[in-house]
Design a protein around this motif. Structure first.
Motif, short mmCIF file in Angstrom:
data_model
loop_
_atom_site.label_atom_id
_atom_site.label_comp_id
_atom_site.label_asym_id
_atom_site.label_seq_id
_atom_site.Cartn_x
_atom_site.Cartn_y
_atom_site.Cartn_z
N GLU A 1 40.80 39.01 43.57
CA GLU A 1 40.38 37.76 44.20
C GLU A 1 40.19 37.96 45.70
O GLU A 1 39.21 37.49 46.30
N LEU B 1 44.75 41.10 39.57
CA LEU B 1 43.85 39.96 39.67
C LEU B 1 43.93 39.32 41.06
O LEU B 1 42.92 38.87 41.60
N ALA B 2 45.14 39.28 41.63
CA ALA B 2 45.28 38.74 42.98
C ALA B 2 44.50 39.62 43.96
O ALA B 2 43.80 39.13 44.86
N ALA B 3 44.60 40.94 43.78
CA ALA B 3 43.87 41.87 44.64
C ALA B 3 42.37 41.67 44.46
O ALA B 3 41.60 41.64 45.44
N GLN C 1 44.39 48.59 47.37
CA GLN C 1 45.50 47.68 47.09
C GLN C 1 46.24 48.14 45.85
O GLN C 1 45.62 48.51 44.85
N ASP C 2 47.54 48.09 45.95
CA ASP C 2 48.39 48.46 44.82
C ASP C 2 48.40 47.32 43.80
O ASP C 2 48.42 46.16 44.18
N ARG D 1 50.79 47.33 41.31
CA ARG D 1 52.14 47.40 40.73
C ARG D 1 52.10 47.68 39.22
O ARG D 1 53.01 47.27 38.50
N GLU E 1 50.48 46.16 37.02
CA GLU E 1 50.46 44.92 36.22
C GLU E 1 49.19 44.12 36.51
O GLU E 1 48.65 44.14 37.62
N ALA E 2 48.73 43.37 35.48
CA ALA E 2 47.46 42.66 35.57
C ALA E 2 47.48 41.55 36.62
O ALA E 2 46.52 41.36 37.36
N LYS E 3 48.61 40.84 36.69
CA LYS E 3 48.71 39.69 37.57
C LYS E 3 48.43 40.08 39.03
O LYS E 3 47.68 39.41 39.74
N SER E 4 49.01 41.20 39.47
CA SER E 4 48.78 41.64 40.85
C SER E 4 47.36 42.17 41.03
O SER E 4 46.75 41.97 42.08
#
Lengths: 294, 396, 317
Positions: free
Chosen positions: B84, B80-82, B70-71, B73, B75-78
């Motif tokens: 999860e 963390l979504a990955a 998973q990419d 991008r 950035e930390a926010k993405s």
């Protein structure tokens, strides 16, 4: 080296770096002056210019300065196309729409480059990349000198275009008062296209002349140049093309002297502080006429 | 040219369409778009080479290994979504990411979720110091790299006693990695009796280094210790020549390690030293063969980044073979007990000096000799002798 | 106003059950809520008051740093540090506005970039203050009533509360005297002055409120990341994203910024998981498409169409 010699060397470097900044800034100034649009993609067009030089060098083995012959007209037409198909549609919408549109364009340019060239930094290696000319004990970088000469020629040409030609008169008219210009029969839509084309052309030119010295990355470098262009533009006066050169030189000298004699990690801040001071005390810019605030 | 959108799409679709047979799936969080994409591409190449090798050798105890990349991008926010989605999907472990600003939050989150993390690219000390029982790093960190540089300087000093090496000037970006490497460097300099005569940081995006280089020229340092971002080394080197800043040793971290550095700086790149975790000519068994395979996969000159991607997956696969992939606890224990030798390095996670689960990998010093990156230090792994001292620009 | 509060109530109810229904999509939901809160806060100044700031990341960073440093260095609980951050952000907003509100339009926007960049450099370089470039960890947090603040569920509710409070504030202001003052100043400062409204005071109040609210969201973001680096959290890119979210959703509307957050973050996440390295390109195209076809923002455009229909109906009699 004595203190004075070093000081002169630093001033010379500041002036030359300032020339580069001016070159990056003129296009933005021109576009803002006429279209009142903050162009967030400006730096990305500079990067596009860098990559065009990289491409011509890789494919044809051309020197960056030779590739200007092709890159500048391509840049101009790219600008015209972007204006025609995107910006002209939002020019009457709230002003932030145009800003957003340029943000979108910036993302598209950066990521298209990323997909074609990959993320690795690129540059063109030329024999004169680190050559210097010694003038009265002061060493002058060849690349910066060439970029400075290009800036002067470009500003001269632009000045002539704006003040001595019919198109130039129309551009100035549109900048002063778009409605008024339309009333006297100027096709301001066409003028906008030309101006944006010129803006992109100047950005591309800046990129091409800088590549022997610097490097290009698809997504990081653009924002840096955009920011520099903003600062130069405000220092000189938004919309005042001739003053962009003074704004650029001022920024260059402030940065270089700041970094030479104070903390170098705050280098960017020195320019920004100068930028804020100018904005506060002379919002029309150092060399702008005293006009009412926008 | 690079993979087009179509290829990326196809890759994603094939991932989605994979049949749900018995297989072991590893989650990878990698920077494919955004500012760190240059590294993300390289890591992915290394991961793919390792994946092919592992599956050609029977996968994980007979079950095929699959990677879901998973990419983030950049950035930390993405990221963390990955993370999860991987945590809830039940993957036995996660591999990721490059920047410490991404890997730091990732490590914190996965520790709380009790998912083992094998660090892909982040080298900042802070990831494994204090670290966590769930975070493992096979590659180097700021302390190891700074040590390697100063061991190299000591080695040169002993090699040619008539060339004094006493003063260091440091130039570094203000990002996490350059700052921590500089901090560690300053500590080591005072510990080993070097005098720091220049100490200058710059903001990422600065393109004119002349003011700093001119300052350094006044201080006349023996050693230049430069920690750059990926792109600035080119401008720094060109401007060093331009202002005539000489030093007996020139070390440039990060950017000088990229294969493109030599091509962009040309002859001025000669003699520049840089620390890496792996090189093509290092005297490890299988290194040469790995180089060929990485090169074939990358379609260009590989660097140590590809090797680190390869290493991360090799470590993960080895642990998965010794554990029950259904139980993250057992995977964690297996990782902690890792003891393998790969063409990149040996891996044996240690918890000493405030670090936790850090592999004490040996950093290598490469020097650019005749337009090629050559391993010159440590002596027992080196392919060539270092060329020392670096001649003055005017004498080249 | 009751209608909007009713809507907010319904959304809150949906929000409260969300973690039970989608326990594996909390991070993305937190992002949406934080951006909804930030963009709505931004819109108080940028939309309702017409002062486009491109420096709001400073307040996000401020909040995150107050929480992180308060906890790691002084053992202060996040609720105290968030309150302190809000107060400090309001003070900073006052000073910042005092410095730059003599500028109008694009000049103001450019000045906010400059101030925010200077603050970023300070955060990176002043190690004694911020811990410097290598960042700060939040290793422990207090557990009020036994709630683990590190759990995504707790963080989700914090973000939900934050977004709800910000939207409620805007709903109240939209009908209050202050809200009319904001709009009057946006439309024409000179006429507003003639009507007895002090434009500078109004703008300062809007900036202070906007800054304070943004910093509270920043504090929550700090807890979510648990590790912050100044480059990332003070980045110009984040400022731009916040403004972008509000504008795409519809400036000067109550629900616009929240809708913008849902669309942009949702689409960004979808593109990220499907298009790999091309995702940012597609994202850029999306922005362009919205700007070209929905220039007033999503909610702004919907509202305009509704009004048009209303008039059309009336005209038909």
């Amino acid at each position: 080296m004595a203190g004075l010699d070093i000081f002169l060397q630093n001033v010379a470097n500041g002036v030359l770096i300032g020339g580069v900044y001016a070159l990056i800034g003129i296009g933005l100034t021109l576009v803002f002056g006429v279209m009142r649009t903050i162009n967030f993609a400006h730096g990305d067009f500079v990067v596009l210019g860098m990559y065009s030089a990289v491409l011509f060098n890789a494919l044809l083995g051309w020197d960056p300065y030779l590739s200007l012959l092709l890159a500048m007209p391509i840049g101009f037409f790219a600008g015209v196309i972007v204006e025609r198909f995107i910006l002209s549609r939002v020019i009457d919408a709230p002003p932030e729409s145009a800003l957003l549109a340029t943000l979108g364009i910036s993302l598209i340019i950066g990521n298209t480059i990323l997909l074609t060239f990959g993320g690795e930094p690129r540059s063109v290696q030329v024999s004169y990349a680190s050559s210097t000319l010694s003038i009265a004990g002061v060493n002058v970088s060849m690349v910066l000198l060439l970029a400075g000469i290009a800036t002067v020629i470009m500003i001269g040409a632009l000045y002539t275009l704006l003040n001595r030609t019919e198109v130039g008169r129309a551009i100035r008219g549109t900048a002063e008062n778009r409605l008024g210009a339309e009333l006297v029969g100027i096709d301001t839509r066409r003028i906008h296209s030309i101006v944006f084309g010129l803006g992109v052309m100047l950005a591309v030119m800046a990129g091409v002349t800088l590549i022997p010295l610097l490097f290009a990355t698809p997504t990081n470098t653009g924002a840096v140049f955009t920011l520099k262009a903003f600062v130069v533009t405000v220092l000189g006066g938004l919309g005042n093309v001739g003053a962009a050169i003074a704004g650029g030189i001022l920024l260059g000298v402030v940065e270089v002297l700041g970094a030479s004699y104070f903390m170098s990690e705050y280098r960017e801040a020195y320019g920004l502080i100068a930028f804020l001071l100018i904005l506060l005390f002379r919002p029309e810019g150092l060399f702008g006429r005293t006009v009412k605030r926008v | 040219m690079r993979i087009a959108i179509a290829a990326a799409l196809a890759a994603t679709l094939s991932m989605i369409g994979a049949p749900a047979q018995a297989q072991v799936e590893v989650g990878v969080i990698n920077s494919l778009s955004g500012n760190f994409a240059a590294f993300g591409e390289r890591y992915r190449t290394g991961l793919q080479v390792a994946l092919e090798e592992i599956n050609a050798n029977g996968g994980i105890n007979g079950q095929p290994l699959t990677l879901t990349i998973q990419d983030d991008r950049s950035e930390a926010k993405s990221a963390l979504a990955a993370a999860e989605s991987f945590a809830s999907k039940g993957v036995p472990l996660v591999i990721g990411s490059y920047a410490s600003s991404i890997t730091g939050p990732l490590a914190q989150y996965l520790t709380r979720q009790k998912v083992p993390l094998v660090v892909l690219g982040s080298a900042d000390d802070s990831i494994t110091k204090p670290g966590s029982p769930w975070v493992f790093r096979a590659k180097h960190n700021s302390t190891i790299v700074a040590d390697a540089y100063f061991d190299y300087f000591d080695y040169l000093k002993n090699m040619k006693k008539d060339v004094p090496l006493e003063t260091v000037a440091m130039l570094y970006g203000n990002g996490a990695w350059p700052t921590s490497l500089a901090k560690e460097g300053k500590r080591l300099a005072s510990e080993r009796g070097y005098k720091v005569v220049g100490d200058q940081a710059y903001d990422q995006g600065v393109t004119d280094f002349r003011p700093i280089l001119n300052r350094f020229r006044g201080a006349n340092p023996d050693i230049l210790y430069i920690v750059s971002y990926a792109e600035d080394g080119v401008a720094i080197t060109r401007q060093m020549l331009e202002v005539g800043l000489n030093a007996k040793v020139i070390a440039i971290d990060t950017s000088a390690a990229l294969p493109s550095f030599v091509e962009q700086v040309g002859d001025s790149a000669e003699h520049v030293a840089t620390a890496v975790s792996w090189s093509k000519d290092v005297k490890y068994p299988g290194a040469q063969e790995l180089y060929e395979r990485l090169k074939a996969k990358a379609g260009g000159e590989p660097s140590f980044y590809e090797a680190e991607g390869y290493l991360a997956l090799k470590v993960a696969a080895d642990a998965l073979r010794r554990a029950d992939p259904k139980s993250r606890d057992s995977v964690r224990e297996a990782l902690a007990a890792t003891d393998i030798t790969t063409p990149v390095t040996t891996v044996n996670f240690k918890s000493t000096d405030g670090f936790q689960n850090q592999n004490p990998i040996r950093s290598l010093i490469l020097q650019i000799q005749d337009s090629d990156h050559i391993t010159v230090f440590p002596a027992d792994l080196a392919a060539q002798q270092p060329r020392h001292p670096t001649p003055e620009w005017s004498a080249r | 106003m009751t209608k909007h509060f009713l809507g907010l109530g319904v959304l809150l109810a949906v929000g409260i059950v969300y973690p039970a229904i989608f326990p594996n999509y909390l991070t993305i939901a937190i992002s949406v809520l934080l951006f909804a809160g930030w963009a709505t806060s931004w819109d108080l100044l940028g939309g309702w008051n017409g002062q486009v700031s491109l420096g709001h990341a400073s307040f996000v960073g401020l909040g995150a740093y107050f929480v992180a440093i308060g906890q790691s260095r002084f053992g202060l609980a996040p609720w105290w540090t968030m309150a302190m951050a809000a107060a400090f952000a309001a003070a900073l907003g006052y000073f910042w506005g005092w410095l730059t509100f003599s500028l109008r339009g694009p000049y103001f926007s450019l000045s906010t970039i400059a101030v925010a960049e200077i603050l970023r450099l300070v955060a990176i370089n002043e190690e004694w203050l911020t811990g410097g470039a290598t960042g700060v960890f939040i290793a422990t947090l207090p557990e009020p009533f036994g709630i683990d603040l590190f759990s995504r569920v707790a963080q989700f509710y914090m973000a939900l509360a934050f977004a709800a409070v910000v939207v409620a504030t805007v709903i109240v202001i939209s009908r209050a005297r202050f809200g009319y003052q904001l709009r009057a100043v946006r439309e024409d400062e000179d006429s507003a002055m003639a009507a007895g409204i002090d434009p500078t005071t109004t703008k300062l109040k809007a900036f202070m409120l906007s800054a304070a609210l943004t910093s509270i969201g920043g504090g929550i973001y700090g807890i979510v990341l648990a590790f912050i680096e100044p480059h990332v959290i003070f980045a110009l890119l984040l400022s731009v994203q916040i403004a972008l979210t509000a504008i795409i959703g519809g400036r000067g509307t109550i629900w616009g910024p929240a809708v913008g957050a849902l669309v942009l973050i949702g689409a960004g996440e979808m593109f990220r998981t499907t298009f790999a390295e091309a995702n940012m390109l597609i994202y850029g195209i999306l922005i362009l498409v919205v700007v070209l076809f929905v220039p007033r923002g999503i909610v702004g455009e919907l509202a305009r169409r509704r009004i048009r229909r209303l008039y059309a109906k009336r005209a038909q009699g």
